[in-house]
Motif scaffolding. Structure first.
Motif, PDB file in Angstrom:
ATOM      1  N   GLY A  81      29.531  37.194  27.100  1.00 42.02           N
ATOM      2  CA  GLY A  81      30.724  36.934  27.891  1.00 42.02           C
ATOM      3  C   GLY A  81      30.830  37.819  29.117  1.00 42.02           C
ATOM      4  O   GLY A  81      29.852  38.398  29.579  1.00 42.02           O
ATOM      5  N   LEU A  82      32.059  37.896  29.614  1.00 39.50           N
ATOM      6  CA  LEU A  82      32.319  38.577  30.876  1.00 39.50           C
ATOM      7  C   LEU A  82      33.612  39.388  30.720  1.00 39.50           C
ATOM      8  O   LEU A  82      34.552  38.932  30.097  1.00 39.50           O
ATOM      9  CB  LEU A  82      32.494  37.509  31.961  1.00 39.50           C
ATOM     10  N   ALA A  83      33.618  40.581  31.304  1.00 40.15           N
ATOM     11  CA  ALA A  83      34.820  41.408  31.201  1.00 40.15           C
ATOM     12  C   ALA A  83      35.070  42.142  32.501  1.00 40.15           C
ATOM     13  O   ALA A  83      34.166  42.301  33.314  1.00 40.15           O
ATOM     14  CB  ALA A  83      34.675  42.415  30.057  1.00 40.15           C
ATOM     15  N   LYS A  84      36.303  42.563  32.692  1.00 38.36           N
ATOM     16  CA  LYS A  84      36.603  43.404  33.853  1.00 38.36           C
ATOM     17  C   LYS A  84      36.985  44.798  33.373  1.00 38.36           C
ATOM     18  O   LYS A  84      37.634  44.953  32.340  1.00 38.36           O
ATOM     19  CB  LYS A  84      37.721  42.799  34.710  1.00 38.36           C
ATOM     20  N   ILE A  85      36.547  45.784  34.147  1.00 39.49           N
ATOM     21  CA  ILE A  85      36.933  47.174  33.920  1.00 39.49           C
ATOM     22  C   ILE A  85      38.004  47.489  34.954  1.00 39.49           C
ATOM     23  O   ILE A  85      37.784  47.277  36.140  1.00 39.49           O
ATOM     24  CB  ILE A  85      35.733  48.120  34.150  1.00 39.49           C
ATOM     25  N   HIS A  86      39.147  47.949  34.515  1.00 42.69           N
ATOM     26  CA  HIS A  86      40.232  48.171  35.476  1.00 42.69           C
ATOM     27  C   HIS A  86      41.090  49.359  35.098  1.00 42.69           C
ATOM     28  O   HIS A  86      41.171  49.740  33.937  1.00 42.69           O
ATOM     29  CB  HIS A  86      41.093  46.904  35.599  1.00 42.69           C
ATOM     30  N   VAL A  87      41.724  49.952  36.100  1.00 42.74           N
ATOM     31  CA  VAL A  87      42.644  51.066  35.866  1.00 42.74           C
ATOM     32  C   VAL A  87      43.966  50.756  36.543  1.00 42.74           C
ATOM     33  O   VAL A  87      43.999  50.024  37.529  1.00 42.74           O
ATOM     34  CB  VAL A  87      42.096  52.402  36.437  1.00 42.74           C
ATOM     35  N   HIS A  88      45.055  51.286  36.006  1.00 45.36           N
ATOM     36  CA  HIS A  88      46.291  51.136  36.762  1.00 45.36           C
ATOM     37  C   HIS A  88      46.517  52.385  37.597  1.00 45.36           C
ATOM     38  O   HIS A  88      46.691  53.477  37.097  1.00 45.36           O
ATOM     39  CB  HIS A  88      47.507  50.776  35.893  1.00 45.36           C
ATOM     40  N   GLY A  89      46.453  52.165  38.894  1.00 42.82           N
ATOM     41  CA  GLY A  89      46.614  53.254  39.848  1.00 42.82           C
ATOM     42  C   GLY A  89      48.074  53.532  40.099  1.00 42.82           C
ATOM     43  O   GLY A  89      48.938  52.973  39.427  1.00 42.82           O
ATOM     44  N   PRO A  90      48.360  54.397  41.064  1.00 42.79           N
ATOM     45  CA  PRO A  90      49.733  54.764  41.393  1.00 42.79           C
ATOM     46  C   PRO A  90      50.590  53.569  41.788  1.00 42.79           C
ATOM     47  O   PRO A  90      51.755  53.490  41.423  1.00 42.79           O
ATOM     48  CB  PRO A  90      49.576  55.706  42.587  1.00 42.79           C
ATOM     49  N   SER A  91      49.996  52.631  42.545  1.00 49.48           N
ATOM     50  CA  SER A  91      50.798  51.483  42.972  1.00 49.48           C
ATOM     51  C   SER A  91      50.347  50.174  42.329  1.00 49.48           C
ATOM     52  O   SER A  91      51.135  49.461  41.742  1.00 49.48           O
ATOM     53  CB  SER A  91      50.774  51.354  44.494  1.00 49.48           C
ATOM     54  N   HIS A  92      49.066  49.862  42.444  1.00 50.10           N
ATOM     55  CA  HIS A  92      48.607  48.599  41.869  1.00 50.10           C
ATOM     56  C   HIS A  92      47.621  48.821  40.746  1.00 50.10           C
ATOM     57  O   HIS A  92      47.210  49.923  40.467  1.00 50.10           O
ATOM     58  CB  HIS A  92      47.837  47.741  42.890  1.00 50.10           C
ATOM     59  N   GLU A  93      47.212  47.676  40.226  1.00 55.43           N
ATOM     60  CA  GLU A  93      46.078  47.618  39.330  1.00 55.43           C
ATOM     61  C   GLU A  93      44.831  47.628  40.202  1.00 55.43           C
ATOM     62  O   GLU A  93      44.812  47.026  41.271  1.00 55.43           O
ATOM     63  CB  GLU A  93      46.159  46.303  38.547  1.00 55.43           C
ATOM     64  N   LYS A  94      43.819  48.359  39.780  1.00 57.29           N
ATOM     65  CA  LYS A  94      42.562  48.358  40.524  1.00 57.29           C
ATOM     66  C   LYS A  94      41.445  47.920  39.587  1.00 57.29           C
ATOM     67  O   LYS A  94      41.272  48.485  38.510  1.00 57.29           O
ATOM     68  CB  LYS A  94      42.279  49.776  41.058  1.00 57.29           C
ATOM     69  N   ILE A  95      40.717  46.895  40.005  1.00 56.79           N
ATOM     70  CA  ILE A  95      39.582  46.466  39.203  1.00 56.79           C
ATOM     71  C   ILE A  95      38.359  47.239  39.664  1.00 56.79           C
ATOM     72  O   ILE A  95      38.019  47.214  40.845  1.00 56.79           O
ATOM     73  CB  ILE A  95      39.347  44.952  39.343  1.00 56.79           C
ATOM     74  N   ILE A  96      37.743  47.944  38.761  1.00 61.56           N
ATOM     75  CA  ILE A  96      36.592  48.759  39.114  1.00 61.56           C
ATOM     76  C   ILE A  96      35.365  47.880  39.270  1.00 61.56           C
ATOM     77  O   ILE A  96      34.643  47.956  40.252  1.00 61.56           O
ATOM     78  CB  ILE A  96      36.315  49.827  38.037  1.00 61.56           C
ATOM     79  N   LYS A  97      35.140  47.047  38.280  1.00 62.11           N
ATOM     80  CA  LYS A  97      34.025  46.123  38.402  1.00 62.11           C
ATOM     81  C   LYS A  97      34.085  45.030  37.349  1.00 62.11           C
ATOM     82  O   LYS A  97      34.838  45.116  36.376  1.00 62.11           O
ATOM     83  CB  LYS A  97      32.697  46.865  38.301  1.00 62.11           C
TER      84      LYS A  97
END
Length: 226
Positions: free
Chosen positions: A58-74
């Motif tokens: 399958g497929l997944a996203k790696i993401h963090v919630h930053g100070p303002s938005h969500e940021k997708i790392i990859k």
DNA sequence: GCATTAACCACAG
DNA sequence: CTGTGGTTAATGC
């Protein structure tokens, strides 16, 4: 939990090839395979990290919630480990992983995993190889997002999806426009605009989430010149 | 100044 | 969620 036979698993990582009979047996006792549906969270930022996660399919996203938005790392395509850094580097997850399509993830006991690294040099070496490749591609992405303009970055993501993820000129976007914005650090509006621009210029064809790349050369040009 | 780029807002599907 | 249009701020020529 599904049927679990690590030695026969066709989806295992390069590192796991170097385990011996005994190590496989221990691995089987200390790991589980779990199916996830599209959109389900595989592990969450700020939660305690208990296992090493390995994306089997399958497929997944790696993401963090930053100070303002969500940021997708990859975006990560199976087969691949999901976040060795956060599992071994800290007790708390430094980022989240979410399934972008139906996926299978193998969770491995962290202590056992660390044991393998200590006792099996080839296993450890393969792991370092993977981590190194990841770091290098991260560097390239840092350069891209800090120096390219939006069309260049959108072109880059389309090329990445086409060449690395789907290996086809026709594919369906696994993420929304807004998520593409989170991935390349821009607004959903800008992504929308660039996508329709590309479509008007006959570089791609797009309806809803179906993308067809018509002019690969042009897309590469835009990618390179930013 | 003028043009370009992109963010932000708002409103309509 | 997406597409568009108007507005605004920053930057470059």
């Amino acid at each position: 939990m599904s049927v679990h036979n690590c030695k026969e698993c066709q989806l295992k990582c390069a590192a796991a090839k170097y385990l011996n009979e005994d190590e496989y047996n221990v691995l089987e006792e200390h790991s589980v395979s779990v199916p996830f549906k599209k959109g389900e969270i595989i592990f969450k930022q700020d939660a305690l990290s208990l296992n090493v996660a390995y994306l089997k399919s399958g497929l997944a996203k790696i993401h963090v919630h930053g100070p303002s938005h969500e940021k997708i790392i990859k975006i990560v395509k199976a087969p691949s480990y999901l976040g060795i850094p956060t599992m071994i580097g800290d007790k708390i997850n430094q980022f989240s992983a979410t399934a972008l399509e139906d996926t299978t993830v193998c969770f491995i006991d962290t202590n056992l995993f660390v044991n393998f690294i200590h006792t099996n040099g080839k296993f450890a070496y393969e792991l370092i190889l993977e981590l190194s490749r990841n770091e290098l591609s991260d560097y390239q992405r840092y350069v891209s997002i800090s120096q390219k303009q939006i069309p260049g970055m959108v072109a880059e993501t389309l090329l990445c999806l086409s060449c690395k993820i789907y290996e086809s000129c026709n594919f369906s976007l696994p993420i929304s426009r807004s998520e593409i914005g989170d991935l390349i650090g821009t607004s959903r509006e800008s992504v929308s605009r660039v996508l329709t621009d590309f479509s008007n210029e006959k570089i791609i064809e797009i309806n809803l989430n179906e993308v067809k790349i018509l002019n690969m050369e042009r897309l590469k040009q835009i990618n390179e010149k930013g």
